[in-house]
Design a protein around this motif. Structure first.
Motif, short mmCIF file in Angstrom:
data_model
loop_
_atom_site.label_atom_id
_atom_site.label_comp_id
_atom_site.label_asym_id
_atom_site.label_seq_id
_atom_site.Cartn_x
_atom_site.Cartn_y
_atom_site.Cartn_z
N THR A 81 -2.59 -2.80 7.76
CA THR A 81 -2.13 -2.36 9.07
C THR A 81 -1.63 -3.54 9.90
O THR A 81 -0.62 -3.44 10.61
CB THR A 81 -3.26 -1.61 9.80
N ALA A 82 -2.33 -4.67 9.78
CA ALA A 82 -1.90 -5.86 10.52
C ALA A 82 -0.52 -6.32 10.05
O ALA A 82 0.34 -6.70 10.86
CB ALA A 82 -2.92 -6.98 10.35
N ALA A 131 -1.53 1.89 8.74
CA ALA A 131 -0.18 1.54 8.29
C ALA A 131 -0.24 0.54 7.14
O ALA A 131 -1.26 -0.11 6.91
CB ALA A 131 0.62 0.95 9.45
N THR A 132 0.85 0.44 6.41
CA THR A 132 0.93 -0.56 5.35
C THR A 132 2.37 -0.98 5.15
O THR A 132 3.28 -0.43 5.77
CB THR A 132 0.34 -0.04 4.03
N LEU A 139 1.64 5.48 8.09
CA LEU A 139 2.95 4.88 8.32
C LEU A 139 3.17 3.83 7.24
O LEU A 139 2.32 2.97 7.01
CB LEU A 139 2.99 4.20 9.70
N LEU A 140 4.32 3.93 6.56
CA LEU A 140 4.65 2.93 5.54
C LEU A 140 5.90 2.17 5.98
O LEU A 140 6.91 2.79 6.32
CB LEU A 140 4.89 3.58 4.18
N ALA A 146 10.76 2.17 8.58
CA ALA A 146 9.51 2.90 8.84
C ALA A 146 9.61 4.27 8.20
O ALA A 146 10.60 4.99 8.38
CB ALA A 146 9.29 3.04 10.34
N VAL A 147 8.58 4.63 7.44
CA VAL A 147 8.55 5.93 6.76
C VAL A 147 7.26 6.63 7.14
O VAL A 147 6.17 6.03 7.04
CB VAL A 147 8.63 5.75 5.22
#
Lengths: 418, 368
Positions: free
Chosen positions: B92-93, B121-122, B164-165, B179-180
């Protein structure tokens, strides 16, 4: 002394006193023996020494203030209380008579010292030394051999540690002396080093007569005096080379920051600028070379950052263990550096002298690397120190502990180089 | 704030994160999460955001974050690394790093969601061939106003859990980050069997998935800057893991007795520990220096980032190996934690660029 002196003096007071004294005594372009004598007697050459012994009795924080005022006036600051390890040790352990007799000539530079510690049979294990001092009335008769003595040929005196009692364990039977070298029985021979130079000497002592008035500290208490002297030696190294000493932090902060900005990307390790050498030898694109250079560069950088971090830590008042790893880290850097530059030179590295000056420099550096990995405590001793003092791992059992030194297995007493 | 000068706020941050991690992720919990279907517990994730504000640490204040920088992030990651905290904090960071400074119309919601602990997120960079720089990106991005991504990303950390990818994809104008949405049509994910069970990885297939560009078209310099920040974030986590592995080795060397004495009194063991100490402290210096370089916007970052990633990777692996060797037979049992550090170190070295690749990049960046 009419002005306020002593540990309580404020920075402003000290600043004013130094400035006033300099205004009266310093002339731009001055110097020389007379200036030196006035400076020593004023106490400003060693601000933290006691007032009665050539100092001002100031707190060590004031060294920076004194140095700044000297620099402001255009005079070279002198901090004998940092650099004069002989006088420092004599002031710590000497009698008043000894302080009176020995300190001033040292401060004036009339007397110069050397360190008669290591022996052929006592390197890492210094307490196993076998030079003997036998009492004879008011004198001592000294016999033995010292080695790795730098500056012996320029010195007038030496700090000597010798065995005075063979029937107690090794640390307990040692005594410390400040001996004149111009006596019969003192034979100084330069060592022909692998580098071709002769910075170091052997000092042979044969029935040298030393007055008891030259003994520092109690009989058989020499190990403690030695620790004091080694501490002052570290103070000098800390001031000169980095580390975390208070003195360096206070006095050299700006210089340090400047050096950090200028020097971290210097690459003359292993006798050459290895990145330039990779380009000139056409190996900059070679994958193996690139890996080796990146590794060396990394070791160099992280060691510089460790030094910066140690100084930042000590700036916050924390004693930094980082100060203890620099020597071991540097050893790896210089030996790795030689491997890299030698590989870059390839076959040309077998040449020397005028035949190939670059190779000659690399070869000289390859030997100089051992000064780091052997001198001043071998890498293996450094690892013991890190393991025991920083990580708190237990010491190796010592077979010579609590055994009279007479009964301890010893290294061969002497080794003469022909 | 000079380089390496940690402030009282820094020390307070470190202490609070260490307390949280030790309380929330003891070894038993790490092992439970290793075996759980997912290492992510939403309640813990939300508490981490609410009580410590960790996900929002580097998120700008206008989006509910603390607006902190690389130094503070390094401190948190070092502490997480020490205890092998499973779950998507690092992922996420890294995704957050790609969002900061972007077009608010695109990034504001994501940043707010991350800071609030709603969003995991990643970043999906590598593909099946395991390359981590722009040259390895084959996933295609098509469109102009509305973008669609098609391709397969792999080695995506916490890819199963991400809401969120951030996906690296190739456009006619070079590689850009998109962003996906994790729930988008055409997105399929499968979990990979992995060696380091504290860091889950996924394969993500994209079949015409709707995406929003995060970086401008251009020469890839933005992508490089993100990669440098990511390398240094990972390096800080590795420095923390190495530090803890060394502490384990030293503690055991003091307590384990053989031949009638603590094994740490043998120089064979003592010297391994001493060498590891030099390495670990050097790794921390590299990670910290890099963090300060980023925070200061220093041009040195370009060299320090690959240097730190390569060095911290190697040091963590060497130290984790030393830790197993010092522990001897006990380290070969599953019940002992030494292998967990070895797994994290060995795998982490290859993620986001191997030490060898990073050194080659360093060589280029110092003029070779």
């Amino acid at each position: 002394m009419t002005e306020t002196a002593g540990a309580a003096a404020s920075e402003e007071q000290v600043r004013a006193q130094v400035a006033a004294w300099l205004a009266e005594n310093w002339r731009p372009g001055g110097g020389g023996p007379q200036w030196r004598e006035r400076l020593i007697d004023s106490g400003w050459a060693a601000p933290t020494w006691p007032v009665e012994w050539f100092g001002r009795g100031l707190h060590r924080d004031m060294r920076r203030v004194v140095a700044e005022e000297f620099t402001r006036a255009g005079a070279k600051p002198v901090a004998l209380d940092v650099t004069q390890l002989f006088a420092n040790t004599i002031l710590a352990h000497g009698t008043d008579d000894q302080k009176r007799e020995f300190v001033r000539p040292l401060a004036l530079g009339e007397h110069r010292g050397c360190l008669l510690y290591s022996e052929p049979g006592a390197g890492s294990d210094l307490a196993a030394l076998q030079t003997r001092a036998d009492r004879d009335g008011d004198t001592w008769i000294v016999s033995g051999q010292k080695v790795w003595t730098s500056g012996a040929r320029e010195a007038t005196h030496g700090f000597l540690i010798a065995r005075t009692d063979w029937d107690v364990p090794k640390h307990r039977g040692l005594t410390f002396f400040w001996i004149p070298l111009d006596r019969p029985g003192v034979d100084i021979r330069p060592i022909h080093q692998v580098t071709g130079g002769s910075e170091f000497n052997e000092v042979f002592l044969t029935d040298v007569v030393v007055a008891d008035s030259h003994r520092l500290g109690e009989v058989d208490n020499g190990w403690r005096v030695l620790q004091t002297a080694l501490g002052f030696e570290r103070l000098i190294m800390g001031a000169a080379a980095g580390g975390s000493s208070e003195q360096r932090r206070r006095a050299g902060r700006k210089d340090t920051a400047k050096a950090d900005r200028q020097s971290p990307w210097t690459r003359k390790i292993g006798g050459a600028d290895y990145i330039e050498l990779a380009k000139t030898t056409g190996k900059a694109g070679d994958p193996v070379t690139r890996q080796e250079i990146a590794r060396l560069y990394t070791l160099e950088k992280v060691n510089a950052w460790n030094g910066m971090r140690a100084r930042a830590d000590s700036g916050r008042g924390a004693a930094s263990p980082l100060a203890s790893i620099g020597k071991l880290a540097m050893s790896r850097i210089v030996h790795t550096g030689v491997k890299v530059t030698t590989d870059l030179l390839g076959t040309a590295s077998v040449l020397d002298g005028d035949e190939d000056p670059v190779a000659a420099e690399v070869n000289r550096s390859s030997f100089a690397a051992f000064v780091t990995s052997i001198g001043g405590g071998t890498d293996q001793i450094q690892r013991n120190i890190i393991g025991e003092r920083i990580l708190g791992l237990p010491k190796e059992p010592e077979v010579d502990r609590d055994v009279p030194f007479r009964d301890v297995r010893k290294a061969r007493a002497t080794r003469r180089f022909s | 704030m000079g380089t390496f000068e940690f402030t009282e706020d820094h020390e307070a941050l470190r202490a609070s994160v260490r307390g949280f991690v030790e309380e929330t992720f003891p070894e038993t919990e790490v092992r439970r999460l290793m075996a759980a279907p997912t290492p992510l517990e939403r309640s813990v994730w939300e508490r981490m955001a609410r009580e410590l504000g960790l996900q929002g640490l580097i998120v700008p204040e206008e989006y509910g974050g603390a607006g902190a920088g690389a130094v503070e992030l390094a401190i948190v990651l070092e502490e997480f690394g020490r205890r092998l905290v499973p779950g998507p904090f690092l992922s996420t960071a890294l995704a957050t790093l790609t969002l900061i400074g972007g077009d608010p119309a695109v990034t504001a919601d994501h940043l707010e969601g991350i800071a609030a602990g709603r969003v995991v997120a990643t970043v999906a960079l590598a593909e099946e061939d395991g390359g981590w720089d722009a040259s390895g990106v084959r996933c295609e991005a098509a469109g102009e106003d509305e973008w669609r991504l098609t391709g397969t990303k792999s080695f995506v950390p916490d890819g199963m859990d991400a809401d969120l990818l951030v996906v690296a994809a190739r456009t006619d104008a070079g590689v850009r980050l998109f962003a996906v949405d994790g729930g988008a049509d055409g997105l399929a994910r499968e979990e990979l069997d992995v060696f380091d069970l504290t860091r889950r990885l996924a394969r993500v297939r994209l079949d015409g998935v709707a995406a929003t560009p995060l970086t401008a078209t251009g020469d890839g310099s933005e992508f490089d800057r993100f990669l440098d920040a990511a390398r240094l974030a990972v390096a800080a986590e590795q420095a923390g893991g190495a530090d803890f592995a060394l502490a384990m080795a030293v503690a055991y060397a003091k307590e384990r007795v053989q031949f009638g004495r603590a094994i740490g009194s043998f120089q064979a063991i003592k010297h391994m520990c001493a060498d590891a100490f030099v390495d670990v402290e050097s790794a921390r210096s590299a990670a910290y220096y890099g963090a300060w370089a980023i925070a200061a916007g220093s041009p040195e970052t370009a060299a320090v980032a690959p240097l730190a990633k390569a060095f911290c990777s190697d040091v963590f692996f060497e130290t984790a190996r030393t830790n197993m060797q010092v522990h001897g037979g006990i380290s070969f049992t599953y019940e002992h934690p030494a292998h967990l550090y070895y797994r994290r170190a060995k795998s982490g070295a290859q993620l986001w660029g191997s030490p060898t690749a990073q050194r080659d990049l360093l060589a280029t960046r110092i003029g070779l």
